[in-house]
Design an enzyme around this catalytic site. Sequence first.
Site, PDB file in Angstrom:
ATOM      1  CE1 TYR A 256       2.837  -3.077   4.104  1.00 53.24           C
ATOM      2  CE2 TYR A 256       5.141  -3.339   3.633  1.00 53.24           C
ATOM      3  CZ  TYR A 256       3.864  -3.808   3.287  1.00 53.24           C
ATOM      4  OH  TYR A 256       3.428  -4.485   2.514  1.00 53.24           O
ATOM      5  CG  ASN A 258       3.931  -7.701   4.769  1.00 55.00           C
ATOM      6  OD1 ASN A 258       3.288  -8.198   5.608  1.00 55.00           O
ATOM      7  ND2 ASN A 258       3.799  -7.990   3.347  1.00 55.00           N
ATOM      8  CE1 TYR A 259       8.916  -4.294   3.277  1.00 54.67           C
ATOM      9  CE2 TYR A 259       8.881  -2.032   3.733  1.00 54.67           C
ATOM     10  CZ  TYR A 259       8.908  -2.882   2.767  1.00 54.67           C
ATOM     11  OH  TYR A 259       8.635  -2.635   1.202  1.00 54.67           O
TER      12      TYR A 259
END
Length: 327
Positions: A256, A258-259
């Site tokens: 992911y 965003n991480y």
Amino acid sequence: MGEDLFWAIRGGGGTSFGILLAFKLELITVPETVTVFNVSKTLDENATHLVHRWQYIADKIDENLTLKLLLKSIRSRMHGNMTVQASFTSLYLGRVHELLLIMEEKFPELGLIEQDCTEMSWIESILYFAGLKDESLDILLSRSPAGVFDRIYFKAKSDYARQSIPVSGLIGIWRFLHEEAENIAELQFSPYGGAMSSYSESETPFAHRAGNIFMIQYAVAWTRPGNGELKSHVNWIRRLYNYMTPYVSKNPRAVYFNYRDLDLEMNNQGNTSYAQASVWGLKYFGNNFNRLVRVKTKVDPSNFFRNEQSIPPLSSWYNKDIRRWSS
Ligand SMILES: *[C@@H]1O[C@H](CO)[C@@H](O)[C@H](O)[C@H]1NC(C)=O
Ligand SMILES: *[C@@H]1O[C@H](CO)[C@@H](O)[C@H](O)[C@H]1NC(C)=O
Ligand SMILES: *[C@@H]1O[C@H](CO)[C@@H](O)[C@H](O)[C@H]1NC(C)=O
Ligand SMILES: *[C@@H]1O[C@H](CO)[C@@H](O)[C@H](O)[C@H]1NC(C)=O
């Protein structure tokens, strides 16, 4: 700005393409009243069985219901030994009585009752999920963070589960959680399905669509600076990530964006080849990475907008002498 660039900036790697000065959002309708709950179960209360079952319903329970899982190691109030606590945290776009009917039909094992649930407005649910349920809505206008710590350090990683993790796999995760002290390490399982699956993989740069049951976030936090703590926590999360290999997506192992995870490799300070950047690019964006590189090559060939994992332009001969990244 052109169809391609407009596509790229909606999820295609913050800071690779420019700076947005303004944008408009199209809102969707939510009911006036929504219902939330947060029910926690320990291993003595059948948490392993419930987490295992959850995987079979999480992505298909109901299009108006999100049922997330938070997992951590805590000291049992019953017997003082360490146990794992699984918290089922939920938002239902509707009233409590409809929610109870759905849960009774699809996930009766959890034993949800009306007293576990609270009806509120959707905007109040935002405070609830941020752990600010006793605050007034005005806090949403505050521009300073409301955290407990002045400063925390953390390391996070992510994975996608496309099949359910067997009980033996879960028990191995519990062992990892017990290695880290209370309240320091957490796993979050976020269900996909529903609206997440109703777009094709290429509709926006975000490619993790149909076929993913849930996304896993691994996180470990600490408060003291210094290399000793840093090393032991980072080492822990990398070992856990390694342990998870057989249970999660492969070829590529999806991540992911965003991480952001710098363990996956980074851009060079100068020229980064397409092949090199594909190592993380395909994990974050799937096949959309190729289109992102094409857009980048067109709109920012000199790679002005860059960071450790920005999208590189194709012919980056221009960047022989790039200054250090600001971090
Ligand atoms: C735990 O789950 C099992 C089924 O696997 C069930 O038979 C048992 O009653 C449950 N126990 C509790 C305390 O809910
Ligand atoms: C979800 O809620 C909307 C109204 O908010 C409703 O129109 C729709 O039928 C619901 N979907 C299901 C599967 O119940
Ligand atoms: C608690 O831990 C002790 C020591 O490991 C063990 O002997 C005991 O059986 C445990 N109690 C429970 C209820 O698990
Ligand atoms: C749900 O409960 C767990 C365990 O008490 C807690 O850590 C978590 O913050 C709660 N979540 C919310 C949204 O209140």
